[in-house]
Design a protein around this motif. Structure first.
Motif, PDB file in Angstrom:
ATOM      1  N   TYR A  37      35.133  27.413  53.091  1.00 43.95           N
ATOM      2  CA  TYR A  37      35.606  28.394  52.105  1.00 43.95           C
ATOM      3  C   TYR A  37      37.079  28.163  51.785  1.00 43.95           C
ATOM      4  N   GLU A  38      37.890  27.960  52.824  1.00 43.80           N
ATOM      5  CA  GLU A  38      39.323  27.733  52.603  1.00 43.80           C
ATOM      6  C   GLU A  38      39.575  26.467  51.789  1.00 43.80           C
ATOM      7  N   LYS A  39      38.840  25.402  52.085  1.00 46.68           N
ATOM      8  CA  LYS A  39      39.019  24.149  51.342  1.00 46.68           C
ATOM      9  C   LYS A  39      38.582  24.300  49.887  1.00 46.68           C
ATOM     10  N   SER A  40      37.480  24.968  49.665  1.00 50.06           N
ATOM     11  CA  SER A  40      36.977  25.096  48.291  1.00 50.06           C
ATOM     12  C   SER A  40      37.870  25.996  47.445  1.00 50.06           C
ATOM     13  N   HIS A  41      38.597  26.895  48.067  1.00 52.43           N
ATOM     14  CA  HIS A  41      39.455  27.796  47.313  1.00 52.43           C
ATOM     15  C   HIS A  41      40.871  27.270  47.141  1.00 52.43           C
ATOM     16  N   GLN A  42      41.088  26.011  47.446  1.00 51.54           N
ATOM     17  CA  GLN A  42      42.368  25.369  47.168  1.00 51.54           C
ATOM     18  C   GLN A  42      42.355  24.702  45.793  1.00 51.54           C
ATOM     19  N   ASN A  43      41.178  24.548  45.220  1.00 52.58           N
ATOM     20  CA  ASN A  43      41.025  23.939  43.906  1.00 52.58           C
ATOM     21  C   ASN A  43      41.661  24.855  42.858  1.00 52.58           C
ATOM     22  N   PRO A  44      42.578  24.326  42.025  1.00 54.29           N
ATOM     23  CA  PRO A  44      43.271  25.181  41.036  1.00 54.29           C
ATOM     24  C   PRO A  44      42.320  25.854  40.046  1.00 54.29           C
ATOM     25  N   ILE A  45      41.278  25.181  39.653  1.00 51.24           N
ATOM     26  CA  ILE A  45      40.327  25.778  38.700  1.00 51.24           C
ATOM     27  C   ILE A  45      39.617  26.961  39.353  1.00 51.24           C
ATOM     28  N   ASN A  46      39.215  26.784  40.598  1.00 55.72           N
ATOM     29  CA  ASN A  46      38.559  27.859  41.331  1.00 55.72           C
ATOM     30  C   ASN A  46      39.497  29.055  41.455  1.00 55.72           C
ATOM     31  N   ARG A  47      40.758  28.802  41.708  1.00 53.22           N
ATOM     32  CA  ARG A  47      41.738  29.887  41.856  1.00 53.22           C
ATOM     33  C   ARG A  47      41.927  30.627  40.535  1.00 53.22           C
ATOM     34  N   VAL A  48      41.924  29.914  39.417  1.00 53.43           N
ATOM     35  CA  VAL A  48      42.061  30.567  38.107  1.00 53.43           C
ATOM     36  C   VAL A  48      40.861  31.469  37.839  1.00 53.43           C
ATOM     37  N   PHE A  49      39.649  30.948  38.104  1.00 53.10           N
ATOM     38  CA  PHE A  49      38.455  31.767  37.902  1.00 53.10           C
ATOM     39  C   PHE A  49      38.493  33.021  38.764  1.00 53.10           C
ATOM     40  N   HIS A  50      38.938  32.891  40.011  1.00 55.13           N
ATOM     41  CA  HIS A  50      39.017  34.049  40.887  1.00 55.13           C
ATOM     42  C   HIS A  50      40.120  35.015  40.437  1.00 55.13           C
ATOM     43  N   THR A  51      41.229  34.488  39.950  1.00 58.22           N
ATOM     44  CA  THR A  51      42.333  35.333  39.512  1.00 58.22           C
ATOM     45  C   THR A  51      41.909  36.250  38.368  1.00 58.22           C
ATOM     46  N   PHE A  52      41.101  35.746  37.451  1.00 56.02           N
ATOM     47  CA  PHE A  52      40.654  36.560  36.322  1.00 56.02           C
ATOM     48  C   PHE A  52      39.292  37.210  36.559  1.00 56.02           C
ATOM     49  N   GLY A  53      38.409  36.505  37.231  1.00 61.03           N
ATOM     50  CA  GLY A  53      37.039  36.991  37.401  1.00 61.03           C
ATOM     51  C   GLY A  53      36.914  38.194  38.309  1.00 61.03           C
ATOM     52  N   ILE A  54      37.587  38.166  39.446  1.00 57.99           N
ATOM     53  CA  ILE A  54      37.466  39.273  40.389  1.00 57.99           C
ATOM     54  C   ILE A  54      38.003  40.582  39.799  1.00 57.99           C
ATOM     55  N   PRO A  55      39.182  40.590  39.171  1.00 58.93           N
ATOM     56  CA  PRO A  55      39.613  41.849  38.531  1.00 58.93           C
ATOM     57  C   PRO A  55      38.657  42.310  37.416  1.00 58.93           C
ATOM     58  N   MET A  56      38.096  41.377  36.670  1.00 54.57           N
ATOM     59  CA  MET A  56      37.154  41.770  35.614  1.00 54.57           C
ATOM     60  C   MET A  56      35.915  42.437  36.208  1.00 54.57           C
ATOM     61  N   ILE A  57      35.441  41.922  37.315  1.00 53.26           N
ATOM     62  CA  ILE A  57      34.295  42.538  37.978  1.00 53.26           C
ATOM     63  C   ILE A  57      34.673  43.930  38.468  1.00 53.26           C
ATOM     64  N   ALA A  58      35.846  44.056  39.093  1.00 57.96           N
ATOM     65  CA  ALA A  58      36.287  45.349  39.617  1.00 57.96           C
ATOM     66  C   ALA A  58      36.421  46.388  38.509  1.00 57.96           C
ATOM     67  N   VAL A  59      36.920  45.993  37.349  1.00 57.88           N
ATOM     68  CA  VAL A  59      37.090  46.919  36.223  1.00 57.88           C
ATOM     69  C   VAL A  59      35.735  47.290  35.613  1.00 57.88           C
ATOM     70  N   SER A  60      34.772  46.398  35.675  1.00 57.97           N
ATOM     71  CA  SER A  60      33.485  46.666  35.033  1.00 57.97           C
ATOM     72  C   SER A  60      32.567  47.553  35.866  1.00 57.97           C
ATOM     73  N   ILE A  61      32.838  47.738  37.151  1.00 63.06           N
ATOM     74  CA  ILE A  61      31.941  48.532  37.992  1.00 63.06           C
ATOM     75  C   ILE A  61      32.041  50.043  37.736  1.00 63.06           C
ATOM     76  N   PRO A  62      33.234  50.652  37.656  1.00 62.20           N
ATOM     77  CA  PRO A  62      33.283  52.117  37.458  1.00 62.20           C
ATOM     78  C   PRO A  62      32.497  52.639  36.251  1.00 62.20           C
ATOM     79  N   PRO A  63      32.502  51.977  35.089  1.00 63.45           N
ATOM     80  CA  PRO A  63      31.695  52.522  33.984  1.00 63.45           C
ATOM     81  C   PRO A  63      30.187  52.532  34.266  1.00 63.45           C
TER      82      PRO A  63
END
Length: 69
Positions: A37-63
């Protein structure tokens, strides 16, 4: 007299189905999973997806939570 309990999964397949945790992790130690997990999350593309994707998921759950009333 009560009828015996028959597990049809065992009868049909000859074995019990794997548990969910065994299906996901198999016999790999947790340390190996954490290292991977640590090695796979060092990839810059993966980090960008997580930087935007995780907050988008968090914002979409309350509605999705129904309001009383």
């Amino acid at each position: 007299m009560l009828a015996p309990i028959v597990d049809y999964r065992l009868l049909i397949t000859g074995h019990y189905p794997m548990s969910r945790s065994h299906f996901l992790f198999r016999d790999v130690p947790m340390d190996a999973w954490v290292d991977r997990y640590e090695k796979s999350h060092q990839n810059p593309i993966n980090r960008v997806f997580h930087t935007f994707g995780i907050p988008m998921i968090a914002v979409s759950i309350p509605p999705l939570i129904p309001s009383p009333g």
